[in-house]
Scaffold this motif. Structure first.
Motif, mmCIF file in Angstrom:
data_model
loop_
_atom_site.group_PDB
_atom_site.id
_atom_site.type_symbol
_atom_site.label_atom_id
_atom_site.label_comp_id
_atom_site.label_asym_id
_atom_site.label_seq_id
_atom_site.Cartn_x
_atom_site.Cartn_y
_atom_site.Cartn_z
ATOM 1 N N VAL A 120 5.078 9.821 6.513
ATOM 2 C CA VAL A 120 4.972 8.422 6.094
ATOM 3 C C VAL A 120 3.927 8.341 4.978
ATOM 4 O O VAL A 120 3.069 9.214 4.848
ATOM 5 C CB VAL A 120 4.566 7.513 7.275
ATOM 6 N N PRO A 121 3.993 7.296 4.164
ATOM 7 C CA PRO A 121 3.009 7.166 3.080
ATOM 8 C C PRO A 121 1.577 7.118 3.632
ATOM 9 O O PRO A 121 1.336 6.591 4.729
ATOM 10 C CB PRO A 121 3.393 5.837 2.423
ATOM 11 N N TRP A 122 0.642 7.647 2.872
ATOM 12 C CA TRP A 122 -0.773 7.610 3.248
ATOM 13 C C TRP A 122 -1.571 7.074 2.059
ATOM 14 O O TRP A 122 -1.613 7.687 0.998
ATOM 15 C CB TRP A 122 -1.267 8.996 3.643
ATOM 16 N N PRO A 123 -2.223 5.915 2.235
ATOM 17 C CA PRO A 123 -2.909 5.281 1.110
ATOM 18 C C PRO A 123 -4.290 5.872 0.816
ATOM 19 O O PRO A 123 -4.946 5.434 -0.133
ATOM 20 C CB PRO A 123 -3.032 3.828 1.576
ATOM 21 N N GLY A 124 -4.714 6.826 1.627
ATOM 22 C CA GLY A 124 -6.073 7.348 1.498
ATOM 23 C C GLY A 124 -6.957 6.759 2.584
ATOM 24 O O GLY A 124 -6.702 5.655 3.091
ATOM 25 N N GLU A 125 -8.002 7.492 2.948
ATOM 26 C CA GLU A 125 -8.855 7.082 4.072
ATOM 27 C C GLU A 125 -9.468 5.692 3.917
ATOM 28 O O GLU A 125 -9.380 4.877 4.851
ATOM 29 C CB GLU A 125 -9.951 8.137 4.274
ATOM 30 N N PRO A 126 -10.078 5.374 2.790
ATOM 31 C CA PRO A 126 -10.718 4.045 2.687
ATOM 32 C C PRO A 126 -9.724 2.894 2.877
ATOM 33 O O PRO A 126 -10.008 1.939 3.604
ATOM 34 C CB PRO A 126 -11.322 4.040 1.269
ATOM 35 N N ARG A 127 -8.579 3.002 2.227
ATOM 36 C CA ARG A 127 -7.608 1.903 2.328
ATOM 37 C C ARG A 127 -6.954 1.865 3.705
ATOM 38 O O ARG A 127 -6.632 0.777 4.205
ATOM 39 C CB ARG A 127 -6.552 2.035 1.228
ATOM 40 N N ALA A 128 -6.760 3.019 4.321
ATOM 41 C CA ALA A 128 -6.201 3.040 5.679
ATOM 42 C C ALA A 128 -7.146 2.352 6.652
ATOM 43 O O ALA A 128 -6.719 1.596 7.531
ATOM 44 C CB ALA A 128 -5.937 4.478 6.116
ATOM 45 N N LEU B 226 0.829 -1.214 0.000
ATOM 46 C CA LEU B 226 0.000 0.000 0.000
ATOM 47 C C LEU B 226 0.861 1.262 0.000
ATOM 48 O O LEU B 226 0.526 2.256 -0.642
ATOM 49 C CB LEU B 226 -0.928 -0.003 1.209
ATOM 50 N N ALA B 227 1.978 1.218 0.738
ATOM 51 C CA ALA B 227 2.861 2.386 0.807
ATOM 52 C C ALA B 227 3.457 2.691 -0.561
ATOM 53 O O ALA B 227 3.597 3.863 -0.948
ATOM 54 C CB ALA B 227 3.963 2.143 1.830
ATOM 55 N N ALA B 228 3.803 1.644 -1.310
ATOM 56 C CA ALA B 228 4.406 1.855 -2.633
ATOM 57 C C ALA B 228 3.444 2.528 -3.596
ATOM 58 O O ALA B 228 3.862 3.263 -4.504
ATOM 59 C CB ALA B 228 4.865 0.512 -3.197
ATOM 60 N N ALA B 229 2.141 2.274 -3.406
ATOM 61 C CA ALA B 229 1.140 2.847 -4.312
ATOM 62 C C ALA B 229 0.428 4.056 -3.703
ATOM 63 O O ALA B 229 -0.520 4.575 -4.304
ATOM 64 C CB ALA B 229 0.115 1.779 -4.664
ATOM 65 N N ALA B 230 0.885 4.493 -2.523
ATOM 66 C CA ALA B 230 0.190 5.580 -1.823
ATOM 67 C C ALA B 230 0.228 6.882 -2.621
ATOM 68 O O ALA B 230 1.295 7.273 -3.120
ATOM 69 C CB ALA B 230 0.812 5.792 -0.452
ATOM 70 N N PRO B 231 -0.912 7.578 -2.736
ATOM 71 C CA PRO B 231 -0.947 8.827 -3.500
ATOM 72 C C PRO B 231 -0.409 10.033 -2.731
ATOM 73 O O PRO B 231 -0.195 11.092 -3.318
ATOM 74 C CB PRO B 231 -2.441 9.004 -3.784
ATOM 75 N N PHE C 212 -7.104 -1.419 5.942
ATOM 76 C CA PHE C 212 -5.874 -1.974 6.509
ATOM 77 C C PHE C 212 -6.005 -2.075 8.026
ATOM 78 O O PHE C 212 -5.596 -3.074 8.632
ATOM 79 C CB PHE C 212 -4.694 -1.080 6.141
ATOM 80 N N GLY C 213 -6.596 -1.043 8.641
ATOM 81 C CA GLY C 213 -6.794 -1.075 10.086
ATOM 82 C C GLY C 213 -7.665 -2.234 10.516
ATOM 83 O O GLY C 213 -7.412 -2.861 11.559
ATOM 84 N N GLY C 214 -8.695 -2.549 9.735
ATOM 85 C CA GLY C 214 -9.549 -3.692 10.052
ATOM 86 C C GLY C 214 -8.787 -5.002 9.998
ATOM 87 O O GLY C 214 -8.979 -5.884 10.852
ATOM 88 N N ARG D 236 -9.543 3.804 13.974
ATOM 89 C CA ARG D 236 -9.584 3.101 12.689
ATOM 90 C C ARG D 236 -8.244 3.176 11.956
ATOM 91 O O ARG D 236 -8.027 2.462 10.980
ATOM 92 C CB ARG D 236 -10.707 3.686 11.832
ATOM 93 N N HIS D 237 -7.369 4.061 12.454
ATOM 94 C CA HIS D 237 -6.043 4.193 11.838
ATOM 95 C C HIS D 237 -4.957 3.509 12.673
ATOM 96 O O HIS D 237 -3.773 3.666 12.386
ATOM 97 C CB HIS D 237 -5.682 5.671 11.660
ATOM 98 N N ARG D 238 -5.373 2.772 13.699
ATOM 99 C CA ARG D 238 -4.396 2.123 14.586
ATOM 100 C C ARG D 238 -3.430 1.239 13.800
ATOM 101 O O ARG D 238 -2.231 1.236 14.031
ATOM 102 C CB ARG D 238 -5.123 1.293 15.638
ATOM 103 N N GLY D 239 -3.959 0.462 12.866
ATOM 104 C CA GLY D 239 -3.116 -0.443 12.090
ATOM 105 C C GLY D 239 -2.069 0.294 11.276
ATOM 106 O O GLY D 239 -0.912 -0.126 11.211
#
Length: 350
Positions: A298-306, A158-163, A309-311, A258-261
């Motif tokens: 740090v990379p941020w993949p966007g809210e939905p993917r974050a 996810l980090a590699a593709a993070a916008p 990932f947290g789930g 929800r961003h703990r992960g």
């Protein structure tokens, strides 16, 4: 009764070889790396020979290299190797060490210890009962390691593709609440740097805080603990319990659960640890300050993917927390059974 040397052969380990792969390298307190060669065969026991880990016993299932801080204990012909491991653990070898400034165990001490002469069937039964418990503990540890690998792999993808990117301060905040030793209640949990495994994001070990004598930090289950002292040791993990932590640890709480992960995986990533190591203040005992970490992006993949990932991380954390609790119960059962089985006060029935 017979002498321990009648059932076990002891040889000293050797200086650590050049780094290599293929065989684990054991020091006085367990695995410290890998080597391209081995000096001990499968199913040997390793005894800490010198220093603070003098008398600690480990069991190596595979060929390995044992350093000169430890002694290789090999079962003599006709003796069950795993029984030897439990026999050594049951002898309380640290009580037989000599020296105060630099504790030491010698072959003469070990060879001369009196032990009961157990027939092979009883040795096998003891090894089977206690080994079954240890095998389940080992399986739980492998599960945790696999979950760790999965989280790191998915984070890297996810980090590699993070916008975009975010500062760590945007997803986590430091918990600075401290408590004096007098304010720590009975039965509280304590996590120090010694309880945080290197490059392992699940905090599966802790101690009773009753022996704590100085001010500590409060943390709660779900917080991320980041070892700020010598950050290159890569000691970062998720707490499964409430408790108090060493002041050599940053306690970081997610701004949004929800961003703990993502917070955990970011702080435990090689990139953040390398950044913290470069910023460490001090030469002998470098420490990284939270403000320096907080500014790091740090990379941020966007809210939905974050959130997705947290789930995933939350589900894995729940499973590992359950396995950790099970392993603690199994270890307590094993430790209670060990002296009873060795003494023959209860029958070993696998």
């Amino acid at each position: 009764m017979i002498r321990l040397g009648d059932v076990v052969a002891f040889t000293n380990g050797k200086a650590r070889p050049s780094p290599g792969t293929g065989f684990p390298t054991y020091g006085a307190n367990g695995v410290i790396g890998t080597a391209g060669r081995f000096n001990a065969e499968r199913e040997c026991s390793i005894v800490g020979r010198v220093g603070s880990y003098c008398g600690i016993v480990h069991f190596a299932r595979e060929r390995c290299w044992v350093t000169d801080n430890a002694i290789i204990a090999t079962a003599r012909e006709g003796v069950n190797p795993r029984y030897v491991y439990y026999l050594l653990k049951g002898l309380g070898l640290n009580h037989h060490r000599i020296g105060s400034g630099q504790p030491l165990l010698t072959h003469a001490i070990l060879n001369g210890l009196p032990v009961e002469d157990l027939p092979r069937p009883r040795q096998d039964a003891v090894a089977d009962v206690l080994g079954t418990l240890d095998d389940k503990i080992a399986a739980n540890a492998e599960l945790a390691a696999s979950a760790d690998d999965l989280v790191r792999a998915r984070y890297a993808e996810l980090a590699a593709a993070a916008p975009g990117s975010v500062r760590l301060a945007e997803i986590g905040r430091p918990v600075t609440a401290s408590v004096p030793a007098a304010g720590i209640g009975p039965g509280e949990n304590y996590i120090g740097l010694e309880h945080i495994a290197k490059r392992h994001m699940w905090l599966s070990g802790w101690a009773d805080a009753s022996a704590v004598l100085s001010t500590k930090k409060r943390f709660r289950a779900g917080d991320v603990l980041f070892g700020k002292l010598r950050p290159y040791f890569h000691k970062v993990g998720l707490a499964f319990v409430d408790g108090v932590a060493s002041t050599d640890v940053h306690v970081v709480r997610p701004m949004d659960g929800r961003h703990r992960g993502w917070l955990l995986a970011s702080l435990a990533s090689d990139g953040v640890v390398a950044h913290a190591s470069a910023l460490g203040d001090g030469t002998r005992m470098p420490r990284v300050k939270w403000p320096d970490l907080a500014r790091h992006e740090v990379p941020w993949p966007g809210e939905p993917r974050a959130r997705e990932f947290g789930g995933l991380v939350d589900a894995l954390a729940d499973r590992i927390a359950a396995a950790t609790a099970e392993s603690a119960a199994l270890a307590a059962q094993r430790d209670a059974l060990l002296p009873e089985l060795l003494a023959g006060r209860i029958e070993a029935t696998p």
